[in-house]
Write an enzyme that holds these catalytic residues in place. Structure first.
Site, PDB file in Angstrom:
ATOM      1  N   ASP A  79      60.790 103.335  33.961  1.00 21.48           N
ATOM      2  CA  ASP A  79      60.357 103.365  35.363  1.00 21.48           C
ATOM      3  C   ASP A  79      61.240 102.455  36.205  1.00 21.48           C
ATOM      4  OD1 ASP A  79      59.109 101.069  34.068  1.00 21.48           O
ATOM      5  OD2 ASP A  79      57.971 100.781  35.917  1.00 21.48           O
ATOM      6  N   GLU A 172      56.670  99.409  33.329  1.00 22.43           N
ATOM      7  CA  GLU A 172      56.965  97.987  33.148  1.00 22.43           C
ATOM      8  C   GLU A 172      57.011  97.266  34.488  1.00 22.43           C
ATOM      9  OE1 GLU A 172      59.558  94.362  32.880  1.00 22.43           O
ATOM     10  OE2 GLU A 172      59.801  96.170  34.091  1.00 22.43           O
TER      11      GLU A 172
END
Length: 407
Positions: A79, A172
């Site tokens: 991400d 994350e």
């Protein structure tokens, strides 16, 4: 596929995560990339490739030695930060960077005067954005490096190694990446996140981290007859923020100094919400910072009435040093690998956190290694192709050294 092509291909996917979502992953578009990555790993003929319905991908490179060796792992998140758009990234390569200003787009300049880190990479090939999005080297550089290193080891059977596990996860950037990571399924003795910054970064200390949401209840009354009745939540929000020490913010701190960071304010007369993150390397000071926020809320309630201000504080992760310092062999191996790869190590505390911090507290010692990106989370982000290759070399050396760890 070479390393540069692999990384740039990954940047074509918008994988921005969202703090405003309760789903896992937090955005559906992350799953689109996860499906692509899973197929790529299958096409590369790695073993045990699997993806769960939350987008966590696990795979194995089988060992080529009869020795009993530790099972080690490498992890990266795919991400990108909510702080800057990750859509329609237009990555391009500046070959043999000359140390001068880089025009990302007309009127958008990345200058060594503002970003002196550029000069550390003079003569290298830099991958940059067009100045309208982030690049996504945090952490698609890490993803590309792990995949490239596994392909290299697969194709060079003369390099001895044990079983190597690797995994890629969502979310994350919003502090949720390790929450659903299956450590038992991963089955490693220890692991490394490839999620650090520039060449040589090696990190096994990070902030203790918490989030704080301060809720303020106001009383709305027509301003013409508000005297003694109105409680303006907007004004109280400003008053609360004024309690925060001006010299304990991200803009004024460095090294081991902790801070309070105001992320945002939503306010009208009736209600307001302030969102903070709280950070400190020292556990006791961390607890003091959380208590300070609660004390500020209590002071406001003493002035404006019970229940006017409430503070919801939630721990996010802790300093991995507590776990790594009892497993320093995982650091010694990296230092030796860097030496053999010609990488000067820079062992520094992280002024942030990684999935490795949470994983370390879940029983998987997991320090953080450089992936090469610089100026994360913004349009001036860049990564050096040569540094990315050094990260690949370091991974390969770690696997090779670990094969002889028990000798």
């Amino acid at each position: 596929m070479d390393l540069t092509e692999r990384f740039i291909n990954y940047t074509h996917f918008d994988t921005q995560s969202s703090e405003d979502s309760d789903s896992v992953p937090s955005t559906a578009k992350q799953l689109e990339f996860a499906k692509y990555l899973k197929k790529e790993l299958e096409d590369e003929n790695f073993s045990n490739v699997e993806m769960d319905d939350m987008g966590y991908i696990y795979a194995t490179l089988k060992g080529n030695t009869k020795k009993k060796t530790p099972v080690i792992g490498f992890i990266s998140h795919y991400d990108t930060s909510p702080d800057c758009s990750g859509a329609n990234i237009k990555a391009r390569i500046i070959h043999n960077y000359d140390g001068k200003d880089i025009e990302l787009s007309p009127g958008i300049i990345s200058s060594p005067e503002k970003f002196p880190e550029l000069l550390d990479h003079k003569g290298e090939d830099l991958i940059v954005t067009d100045g309208t999005t982030l690049l996504g080297a945090d952490d698609k550089a890490g993803v590309a490096e792990i995949v490239q290193a596994m392909c290299y080891l697969r194709d060079h059977d003369e390099i001895e190694h044990g079983d190597i596990r690797f995994a890629f996860n969502p979310d994350e950037e919003i502090g949720m990446g390790a929450h659903h990571f299956d450590v038992k399924k991963f089955g490693c003795d220890w692991a490394y996140t490839m999620d650090g910054g520039d060449l040589g970064d090696l990190e096994y200390e990070n902030f203790n981290a918490a989030s704080a949401k301060v809720h303020i209840k106001g009383v709305s009354v027509h301003p013409g007859s508000a005297k003694g009745k109105m409680i303006n939540a907007c004004r109280l929000a400003v008053e609360f923020q004024n309690f925060i020490p001006a010299d304990e913010t991200p803009e004024t701190t460095e090294g081991y100094e902790g801070f309070y960071h105001l992320l945002g304010i939503k306010a009208n007369v009736e209600q307001a919400q302030l969102s903070y993150i709280i950070r400190d390397h020292d556990r006791d000071r961390f607890e003091d910072r959380k208590n300070f926020i609660e004390d500020c809320a209590e002071k406001m309630n003493e002035k404006y009435g019970a229940g006017t201000v409430t503070a919801d504080i939630n721990d996010q992760y802790y300093n991995m040093k507590e776990k790594i310092e009892h497993n320093m062999h995982v650091i010694d191996i990296v230092l030796k690998a860097m030496q053999e790869a010609g990488v000067p190590p820079r062992v520094e505390p992280i002024r942030g956190g990684t999935d490795g911090a949470q994983l370390s507290f879940k029983g998987l010692p997991c320090p953080n290694i450089f992936a090469g990106g610089v100026n994360f989370h913004g349009p001036y982000e860049f990564v050096s192709v040569q540094v990315m290759q050094k990260a690949v070399d370091t991974i390969v050396k770690i696997c090779q050294i670990t094969a002889n760890y028990n000798d």
